[in-house]
Structure formats: structure tokens, C-alpha cells
Design a protein around this motif. Structure first.
Motif, PDB file in Angstrom:
ATOM      1  N   GLY A 238     -23.658  -1.719 106.694  1.00  0.00           N
ATOM      2  CA  GLY A 238     -24.739  -0.743 106.807  1.00  0.00           C
ATOM      3  C   GLY A 238     -25.860  -1.240 107.704  1.00  0.00           C
ATOM      4  N   GLY A 239     -26.337  -0.383 108.572  1.00  0.00           N
ATOM      5  CA  GLY A 239     -27.466  -0.713 109.434  1.00  0.00           C
ATOM      6  C   GLY A 239     -27.103  -1.362 110.758  1.00  0.00           C
ATOM      7  N   SER A 240     -25.801  -1.686 110.938  1.00  0.00           N
ATOM      8  CA  SER A 240     -25.405  -2.390 112.178  1.00  0.00           C
ATOM      9  C   SER A 240     -24.654  -1.461 113.120  1.00  0.00           C
ATOM     10  CB  SER A 240     -24.491  -3.575 111.853  1.00  0.00           C
ATOM     11  OG  SER A 240     -25.066  -4.386 110.883  1.00  0.00           O
ATOM     12  N   LEU A 241     -25.190  -1.306 114.314  1.00  0.00           N
ATOM     13  CA  LEU A 241     -24.544  -0.487 115.346  1.00  0.00           C
ATOM     14  C   LEU A 241     -24.059  -1.398 116.471  1.00  0.00           C
ATOM     15  CD1 LEU A 241     -23.799   2.172 116.722  1.00  0.00           C
ATOM     16  CD2 LEU A 241     -26.176   2.420 117.429  1.00  0.00           C
TER      17      LEU A 241
ATOM     18  N   LEU B  46     -20.342   5.484 120.584  1.00  0.00           N
ATOM     19  CA  LEU B  46     -21.467   6.267 120.048  1.00  0.00           C
ATOM     20  C   LEU B  46     -22.779   5.854 120.718  1.00  0.00           C
ATOM     21  CD1 LEU B  46     -22.710   8.269 118.016  1.00  0.00           C
ATOM     22  CD2 LEU B  46     -22.884   6.361 116.404  1.00  0.00           C
ATOM     23  N   LEU B  47     -23.012   4.557 120.823  1.00  0.00           N
ATOM     24  CA  LEU B  47     -24.267   4.104 121.441  1.00  0.00           C
ATOM     25  C   LEU B  47     -24.332   4.568 122.893  1.00  0.00           C
ATOM     26  CD1 LEU B  47     -26.922   2.637 121.168  1.00  0.00           C
ATOM     27  CD2 LEU B  47     -25.749   0.496 121.738  1.00  0.00           C
ATOM     28  N   ASN B  48     -23.198   4.532 123.553  1.00  0.00           N
ATOM     29  CA  ASN B  48     -23.129   5.020 124.929  1.00  0.00           C
ATOM     30  C   ASN B  48     -23.512   6.505 124.986  1.00  0.00           C
ATOM     31  OD1 ASN B  48     -22.476   4.501 127.671  1.00  0.00           O
ATOM     32  ND2 ASN B  48     -20.546   5.617 127.397  1.00  0.00           N
ATOM     33  N   GLY B  49     -22.975   7.292 124.039  1.00  0.00           N
ATOM     34  CA  GLY B  49     -23.283   8.724 123.988  1.00  0.00           C
ATOM     35  C   GLY B  49     -24.745   8.974 123.661  1.00  0.00           C
TER      36      GLY B  49
ATOM     37  N   TRP C 193     -22.889   2.941 110.769  1.00  0.00           N
ATOM     38  CA  TRP C 193     -22.654   3.305 112.169  1.00  0.00           C
ATOM     39  C   TRP C 193     -21.176   3.282 112.536  1.00  0.00           C
ATOM     40  CZ3 TRP C 193     -26.199   5.943 114.356  1.00  0.00           C
ATOM     41  CH2 TRP C 193     -27.546   5.723 114.047  1.00  0.00           C
ATOM     42  N   ASN C 194     -20.421   2.438 111.848  1.00  0.00           N
ATOM     43  CA  ASN C 194     -18.970   2.404 112.075  1.00  0.00           C
ATOM     44  C   ASN C 194     -18.360   3.765 111.790  1.00  0.00           C
ATOM     45  OD1 ASN C 194     -17.492   0.366 113.091  1.00  0.00           O
ATOM     46  ND2 ASN C 194     -17.346  -0.777 111.149  1.00  0.00           N
ATOM     47  N   ALA C 195     -18.756   4.336 110.632  1.00  0.00           N
ATOM     48  CA  ALA C 195     -18.231   5.653 110.243  1.00  0.00           C
ATOM     49  C   ALA C 195     -18.717   6.728 111.211  1.00  0.00           C
ATOM     50  CB  ALA C 195     -18.671   5.995 108.821  1.00  0.00           C
ATOM     51  N   VAL C 196     -19.992   6.662 111.585  1.00  0.00           N
ATOM     52  CA  VAL C 196     -20.538   7.682 112.490  1.00  0.00           C
ATOM     53  C   VAL C 196     -19.839   7.603 113.848  1.00  0.00           C
ATOM     54  CG1 VAL C 196     -22.639   8.615 113.545  1.00  0.00           C
ATOM     55  CG2 VAL C 196     -22.754   7.555 111.283  1.00  0.00           C
ATOM     56  N   ASN C 197     -19.572   6.367 114.301  1.00  0.00           N
ATOM     57  CA  ASN C 197     -18.843   6.185 115.555  1.00  0.00           C
ATOM     58  C   ASN C 197     -17.451   6.824 115.462  1.00  0.00           C
ATOM     59  OD1 ASN C 197     -18.723   4.909 118.271  1.00  0.00           O
ATOM     60  ND2 ASN C 197     -17.033   3.776 117.336  1.00  0.00           N
TER      61      ASN C 197
ATOM     62  N   ASN D 194     -37.555   6.071 106.877  1.00  0.00           N
ATOM     63  CA  ASN D 194     -37.580   4.785 107.584  1.00  0.00           C
ATOM     64  C   ASN D 194     -36.684   3.750 106.906  1.00  0.00           C
ATOM     65  OD1 ASN D 194     -39.271   5.329 109.857  1.00  0.00           O
ATOM     66  ND2 ASN D 194     -41.017   5.453 108.466  1.00  0.00           N
ATOM     67  N   ALA D 195     -36.637   3.753 105.560  1.00  0.00           N
ATOM     68  CA  ALA D 195     -35.778   2.809 104.832  1.00  0.00           C
ATOM     69  C   ALA D 195     -34.299   3.136 105.038  1.00  0.00           C
ATOM     70  CB  ALA D 195     -36.119   2.856 103.339  1.00  0.00           C
ATOM     71  N   TRP D 196     -33.999   4.417 105.163  1.00  0.00           N
ATOM     72  CA  TRP D 196     -32.603   4.886 105.264  1.00  0.00           C
ATOM     73  C   TRP D 196     -31.877   4.301 106.478  1.00  0.00           C
ATOM     74  CZ3 TRP D 196     -30.689   8.302 109.112  1.00  0.00           C
ATOM     75  CH2 TRP D 196     -29.413   8.828 108.870  1.00  0.00           C
ATOM     76  N   TRP D 197     -32.602   4.043 107.558  1.00  0.00           N
ATOM     77  CA  TRP D 197     -31.955   3.473 108.757  1.00  0.00           C
ATOM     78  C   TRP D 197     -31.264   2.145 108.452  1.00  0.00           C
ATOM     79  CZ3 TRP D 197     -31.085   6.539 112.673  1.00  0.00           C
ATOM     80  CH2 TRP D 197     -31.967   7.588 112.962  1.00  0.00           C
TER      81      TRP D 197
END
Ligand code: MN3
Length: 239
Positions: free
Chosen positions: A126-129, A135-138, A227-231, A219-222
Motif C-alpha cells: 500500500g502506498g507504493s507506486l 499507470l504512472l506514465n498515463g 497502486w499495483n491493483a490500480v495499475n 490525505n491519510a488515504w494516499w
């Protein structure tokens, strides 16, 4: 067994399911019904209720998942059963009510299902992109930088009027990522786009720990965004 036979049996089973759902007993009555109903169910969380601490507390998670999300699942099943009953009876006098219920509860079920998957304990990523992720590219392409994306998304979440969501959607038409607000579970939607990330900003999502300080919750939620799942959602939506 040929295809027609299978189809017939399949719809027979589905109709029997509808009949039991809406309390129609006889086989003759079921023949008047049109269409199968999928019975929606509450998905299990991919982590324990306490695992998102200290960012989201265990009691909030338990109530949110087992009570609030469950109510949307039940509401959607109820609304779809009532619409099947309306088709069977030819009585559409409550069509507006049940159509709205489908949108509200269906939206709630879909968005909560996404929400749970979009979070993970920090011990599970959690929290690591990943800086190399597509995704980061997009995000960089659509918003300039990750920081600008984060600022816009945070502002959208904090500013949702009343109960609702901030959402990141993928739009296939122009291969873009866009940020939307949703009021309740469904209003202000944009069509032909796919939600890949969302934060619930209904008070039930944060009030026990954060009271009226929605910005502190956002702010805490970030810290626990998966990010793995979102990617993965992003790559599925693009393909
Ligand atoms: Mn909620």
C-alpha cells in the motif's frame, strides 16, 4: 445435448431462481417472467478489518464493509427482483422508484467493490507506486505530473458536495485518465469510461476516526492506495 436444449435448461434454472427470489411458487407463473437475475453478493475483503490501521480504523472498516456495503448489495438484489416482478405482472407503476434504486444500490455495490481493491496495508505494498508502471506514465501524460494529479484528486475528494466519491476513470476514446466526482453512488457519472481508482468520502467512511475533518482522511488515504491493483485495472481498461 444440443445448444438449444442447454439454453432452455439454463433459462429454466434461472427462472426458478427468480421465482424463489420474488416468491412466485408455481411453474406456470414463472413462464410469464422474462430474463434471468444475477444474485449479487458481498465480496470478501482482501485484508483484515484492522490491517489498514492507523489510516482507517478497524471499526470503521467492519461497519463499512459488513453493514454499509452489504446494504447496497441487498438493495440491488431487491430492486432487480422487483423489476422482474414488474415484468411478470406487467405492472410498471413503480418503474421510476426501482430504476433509481438500481442506480443507487448498483453504484454503491460497484464502487465499494472497487474501493476495497484499491487499498492495501503498507506491509502488502500500500502506498507504493512503481516508477516504471504504465499507470504512472498515463498519469504524467494526462495530468502533467503525479503531484498535479494528486492535488486535483485530493481537491475533488475534499470538495464533493455531501456524500460521494472522487474517482479516476480511464477514457478509451482519447486514451486519457480523467478525475470525476460522484454524488451519492452514481450522480455526475461520465459515460464510456472505466473507473480504476476511487475514494469514498461519505461520512461513514471516516467519521469515527476523523470526525468532520474529511481532508485529514483523504490525505491519510494516499498511504494505503494499492497502486499495483490500480495499475492492473488501468492495463485491463486499455486492452
Ligand atoms: Mn461507503
Amino acid at each position: 445435448m444440443n445448444t438449444d436444449r442447454r439454453t432452455f435448461l439454463g433459462s429454466g434454472i434461472a427462472l426458478a431462481g427468480i421465482a424463489s427470489t420474488i416468491g412466485i411458487a408455481s411453474a406456470q407463473d414463472t413462464s410469464a417472467l422474462a430474463g434471468a437475475i444475477h444474485k449479487h453478493s458481498l465480496p470478501a475483503l482482501p485484508y483484515g478489518y484492522a490491517e489498514l490501521e492507523p489510516f482507517i480504523d478497524a471499526q470503521t472498516m467492519e461497519l463499512h464493509h459488513s453493514k454499509h456495503h452489504k446494504a447496497y448489495v441487498d438493495g440491488l438484489n431487491k430492486a432487480e427482483a422487483e423489476l422482474a416482478k414488474a415484468r411478470a405482472n406487467g405492472d410498471f407503476s413503480l418503474i421510476q422508484h426501482w430504476s433509481k434504486q438500481c442506480a443507487f444500490h448498483g453504484g454503491g455495490h460497484a464502487l465499494h467493490t472497487l474501493f476495497w481493491q484499491c487499498m492495501a496495508p503498507q506491509s502488502k505494498g500500500g502506498g507504493s507506486l512503481e516508477s516504471s508502471s504504465s499507470l504512472l506514465n498515463g498519469i504524467n501524460t494526462s495530468f502533467g505530473t503525479f503531484e498535479l494529479f494528486k492535488k486535483q484528486f485530493t481537491a475533488a475528494a475534499i470538495a464533493v458536495e455531501g456524500s460521494g466519491w472522487a474517482l479516476l476513470h480511464y477514457r478509451k476514446d482519447d486514451d486519457a485518465l480523467i478525475i470525476l466526482q460522484a454524488e451519492n453512488q452514481h450522480k455526475l457519472s461520465s459515460w464510456n469510461t472505466v473507473p480504476i481508482l476511487g475514494i469514498d468520502v461519505w461520512e461513514h467512511a471516516y467519521y469515527l476516526k476523523y470526525q468532520n475533518k474529511r481532508a485529514d482522511y483523504v490525505n491519510a488515504w494516499w498511504n494505503i492506495v494499492n497502486w499495483n491493483a490500480v495499475n492492473n485495472f488501468y492495463e485491463q481498461a486499455k486492452s
